[in-house]
Design a protein around this motif. Structure first.
Motif, mmCIF file in Angstrom:
data_model
loop_
_atom_site.group_PDB
_atom_site.id
_atom_site.type_symbol
_atom_site.label_atom_id
_atom_site.label_comp_id
_atom_site.label_asym_id
_atom_site.label_seq_id
_atom_site.Cartn_x
_atom_site.Cartn_y
_atom_site.Cartn_z
ATOM 1 N N GLU A 183 32.707 73.835 86.029
ATOM 2 C CA GLU A 183 32.372 75.247 85.802
ATOM 3 C C GLU A 183 32.270 75.559 84.317
ATOM 4 N N LYS A 184 33.146 74.958 83.508
ATOM 5 C CA LYS A 184 33.075 75.151 82.061
ATOM 6 C C LYS A 184 31.753 74.586 81.516
ATOM 7 N N MET A 185 31.369 73.406 81.989
ATOM 8 C CA MET A 185 30.115 72.785 81.529
ATOM 9 C C MET A 185 28.923 73.634 81.935
ATOM 10 N N ALA A 186 28.964 74.179 83.142
ATOM 11 C CA ALA A 186 27.874 75.028 83.612
ATOM 12 C C ALA A 186 27.813 76.303 82.801
ATOM 13 N N GLY A 187 28.958 76.798 82.351
ATOM 14 C CA GLY A 187 29.007 78.010 81.547
ATOM 15 C C GLY A 187 28.425 77.779 80.155
ATOM 16 N N ARG A 188 28.495 76.547 79.667
ATOM 17 C CA ARG A 188 27.977 76.241 78.328
ATOM 18 C C ARG A 188 26.459 76.110 78.301
ATOM 19 N N VAL A 189 25.825 75.985 79.443
ATOM 20 C CA VAL A 189 24.371 75.823 79.496
ATOM 21 C C VAL A 189 23.710 77.125 79.065
ATOM 22 N N ASP A 190 22.823 77.035 78.117
ATOM 23 C CA ASP A 190 22.115 78.190 77.569
ATOM 24 C C ASP A 190 20.926 78.510 78.468
ATOM 25 N N ALA A 191 20.785 79.761 78.852
ATOM 26 C CA ALA A 191 19.697 80.172 79.746
ATOM 27 C C ALA A 191 18.342 79.971 79.070
ATOM 28 N N ALA A 251 17.552 77.724 76.762
ATOM 29 C CA ALA A 251 17.261 76.292 76.735
ATOM 30 C C ALA A 251 16.832 75.815 78.113
ATOM 31 N N LEU A 252 17.484 76.354 79.136
ATOM 32 C CA LEU A 252 17.133 75.992 80.499
ATOM 33 C C LEU A 252 15.719 76.459 80.832
ATOM 34 N N ASP A 253 15.365 77.680 80.418
ATOM 35 C CA ASP A 253 14.006 78.186 80.640
ATOM 36 C C ASP A 253 12.979 77.351 79.887
ATOM 37 N N ALA A 254 13.300 76.963 78.646
ATOM 38 C CA ALA A 254 12.381 76.133 77.857
ATOM 39 C C ALA A 254 12.188 74.779 78.521
ATOM 40 N N ALA A 255 13.261 74.195 79.033
ATOM 41 C CA ALA A 255 13.169 72.907 79.728
ATOM 42 C C ALA A 255 12.327 73.049 80.990
ATOM 43 N N ALA A 256 12.483 74.169 81.706
ATOM 44 C CA ALA A 256 11.687 74.399 82.918
ATOM 45 C C ALA A 256 10.211 74.528 82.565
#
Length: 149
Positions: free
Chosen positions: A24-32, A34-39
């Motif tokens: 859960e901590k690792m999932a919380g560190r994911v930047d939205a 960065a995730l959108d850019a990767a998508a």
């Protein structure tokens, strides 16, 4: 499962609850963002792959309709390409040698021009010398005539 229950050998003594909290901590560190850019990058890559697959299909279809002459021409060109690949490693040396020969050729052409100039100057000097010899001969003839008189 209970909070104190261990999941097995790979967890090195940590409980399922501890590993879940870490996840859960690792999932919380994911930047939205960065995730959108990767998508977005993934979509672009997928579109490129789909276009490549379509092009491959189209090319395969086009190649299947080649005539025997076209296929022979392509095979001959491929053979020539393979033959030229052996020569390509020598191209830098050949290019260097041709540049050296070009400089030598330029020197030879300027030498020919200079030689022609020297030949022309020699002809002119010979013409002038003949004129001087004729004048000296006339002076000599005049002295002889004066000495005889």
């Amino acid at each position: 499962m209970a909070a104190g229950v261990s999941s097995g050998g790979a967890s090195s003594g940590r409980t399922v609850l501890e590993r879940l909290e870490e996840a859960e901590k690792m999932a919380g560190r994911v930047d939205a963002k960065a995730l959108d850019a990767a998508a977005a990058r993934a979509k672009v890559i997928r579109a490129d792959l789909e276009a490549a697959a379509k092009a491959k299909t189209k090319l395969s279809a086009a190649l299947s309709t080649l005539s025997a002459d076209d296929a022979k021409t392509i095979a001959d060109l491929h053979t020539q390409l393979q033959d030229l690949e052996g020569i390509s490693s020598h191209l830098p040396a050949i290019t260097s040698r041709l540049q050296d020969l070009s400089a030598l050729h330029l020197q030879a052409s300027t030498f020919a021009t200079r030689l022609t100039s020297v030949e022309n100057a020699t002809r002119e000097a010979e013409r002038l010398l003949r004129g001087v010899e004729e004048a000296v001969s006339k002076v000599e003839d005049g002295w002889k005539a004066n000495a005889a008189a």
